[in-house]
Design an enzyme around this catalytic site. Structure first.
Site, PDB file in Angstrom:
ATOM      1  N   ASP A   1       0.822  -1.212   0.000  1.00  0.00           N
ATOM      2  CA  ASP A   1       0.000   0.000   0.000  1.00  0.00           C
ATOM      3  C   ASP A   1       0.858   1.264   0.000  1.00  0.00           C
ATOM      4  OD1 ASP A   1      -2.286   1.508   0.035  1.00  0.00           O
ATOM      5  OD2 ASP A   1      -2.627   1.320   2.191  1.00  0.00           O
TER       6      ASP A   1
ATOM      7  N   HIS B   1       2.867   3.248  -9.005  1.00  0.00           N
ATOM      8  CA  HIS B   1       2.650   1.821  -9.260  1.00  0.00           C
ATOM      9  C   HIS B   1       3.865   1.202  -9.951  1.00  0.00           C
ATOM     10  CE1 HIS B   1      -1.324   2.160  -7.723  1.00  0.00           C
ATOM     11  NE2 HIS B   1      -1.811   2.843  -8.738  1.00  0.00           N
TER      12      HIS B   1
ATOM     13  N   LEU C   1      10.654 -20.961  -4.441  1.00  0.00           N
ATOM     14  CA  LEU C   1       9.771 -20.028  -3.735  1.00  0.00           C
ATOM     15  C   LEU C   1       8.426 -20.028  -4.445  1.00  0.00           C
ATOM     16  CD1 LEU C   1       9.264 -17.483  -1.811  1.00  0.00           C
ATOM     17  CD2 LEU C   1       9.995 -16.099  -3.742  1.00  0.00           C
TER      18      LEU C   1
END
Ligand code: FPP
Length: 243
Positions: free
Chosen positions: A12, A29, A123
Site C-alpha cells: 500500500d 505503481h 519459492l
C-alpha cells in the site's frame, strides 16, 4: 530465529508516494513493481517458502478507468518481462482471485505463468489479482452448495478444513505473517479466512520505498511474537507451526 513459512504483503501507498513527489499515480505503481521484485528476492534469500502479494483487489475496479488500465498494463508487463527470470530462479507462480470476466489476454498470461512455473520449488509467489476475501468465500460457498445439491457432499460433514479446500488458496498454507505498508492498519478484504491466526506487522513506509531491510525487520518482529493459536502458553501449539 523462527522464519515464517508464508509471508503475505499488502503493498500500500503507491499513490501517496507518487503524490509526495508531484508524480502521476502510475509512477507510484511502476515504482511499486520494482519494490515487488526486491521483495521476491528478499523472501527467497530469507528462506521463506510462500510469498503472497495483493496486486489488485476486486474493489480496485472502482478506481478511475485510466488507473485500472495502468494497473492491468503493469501486471502484463511484469509477467512478460519477469516470468523468464522468475522461472530461472525456481519461483512457482500461482494466482488467486476471480478469473471470470478478466480480459482474455490477461487470463492467458496468468495461466501461462502458472503452467510454465508449475514444477518450480524454490519459492512460491502467489499473486492476488482481482481478489477479494469475501468474494472468495462466497465463491467457495457457492461451489459447496452446488456439490451438496448434486449429492457429492454432505453438509453435516463439512469442516473448516473441508471448507478451505474450496477456497482459491486450497493447498497453500495460511500466512504466518501479514505485512502492510503505508501506515494503514486494516486488512482490506485480504485473506480474511486465512489470516485468522496470522501475525501482523504494519510499516509506515510507502510500498515503493520497501527494501530488503524492511523485510528483515518484519521477520525480526515476527520472530519476537508468541503465537498461541487460541491456546494458553502452557498448552501445546500445532507442531512445526509455531514456537
Ligand atoms: C496500493 O497503493 C497498491 C495497489 C492498489 C496495487 C499494488 C500494485 C503494485 C505494487 C504494482 C503492480 C504489481 C503488479 C504485479 C501488477 P495505492 O494506489 O492504494 O496507494 P495510496 O493508498 O497511497 O493511494
Amino acid at each position: 530465529m523462527t522464519t515464517p513459512e508464508h509471508v503475505a504483503i499488502i503493498m500500500d501507498g503507491n499513490g501517496r508516494w507518487a503524490k509526495a513527489r508531484g508524480l502521476p499515480r502510475v509512477a507510484g505503481h511502476r515504482a511499486g513493481v520494482e519494490a515487488l521484485r526486491k521483495a521476491v528476492r528478499a523472501a527467497g534469500d530469507a528462506g521463506v517458502s510462500w510469498l503472497t502479494v495483493y496486486a489488485f483487489s476486486s474493489e480496485n475496479w472502482s478506481r478511475p478507468k485510466t488507473e485500472v488500465s495502468d494497473l492491468m498494463g503493469l501486471l502484463k508487463l511484469f509477467i512478460r518481462r519477469d516470468l523468464a527470470e522468475l522461472h530461472h530462479s525456481g519461483v512457482r507462480v500461482r494466482i488467486i482471485g476471480e478469473r471470470e470476466g478478466l480480459a482474455p489476454d490477461i487470463a492467458a498470461l496468468l495461466e501461462e505463468a502458472e503452467t510454465l512455473t508449475a514444477s518450480n520449488r524454490a519459492l512460491n509467489l502467489v499473486i492476488a489479482f482481482n481478489y477479494g476475501g469475501r468474494d472468495e468465500i462466497v465463491r467457495a460457498a457457492r461451489r459447496i452448495a452446488e456439490a451438496a445439491v448434486k449429492g457429492e457432499l454432505d453438509p453435516a460433514n463439512l469442516t473448516s478444513e473441508g471448507f478451505a479446500d474450496f477456497l482459491d488458496t486450497s493447498g497453500i498454507p495460511d500466512p504466518d505473517l501479514v505485512i502492510r505498508t503505508s501506515g494503514e492498519q486494516r486488512i482490506s478484504n485480504f485473506l480474511p479466512w486465512q489470516s485468522a491466526y496470522s501475525e501482523f506487522v504494519f510499516l509506515s513506509c510507502f510500498w515503493p520505498d520497501f527494501t530488503r531491510e524492511h523485510f528483515a525487520e518484519s521477520l525480526r518482529q515476527y520472530a519476537a511474537r508468541e503465537r498461541r493459536f487460541g491456546a494458553t502458553v502452557a498448552e501445546s501449539v500445532p507442531a512445526g507451526v509455531a514456537s
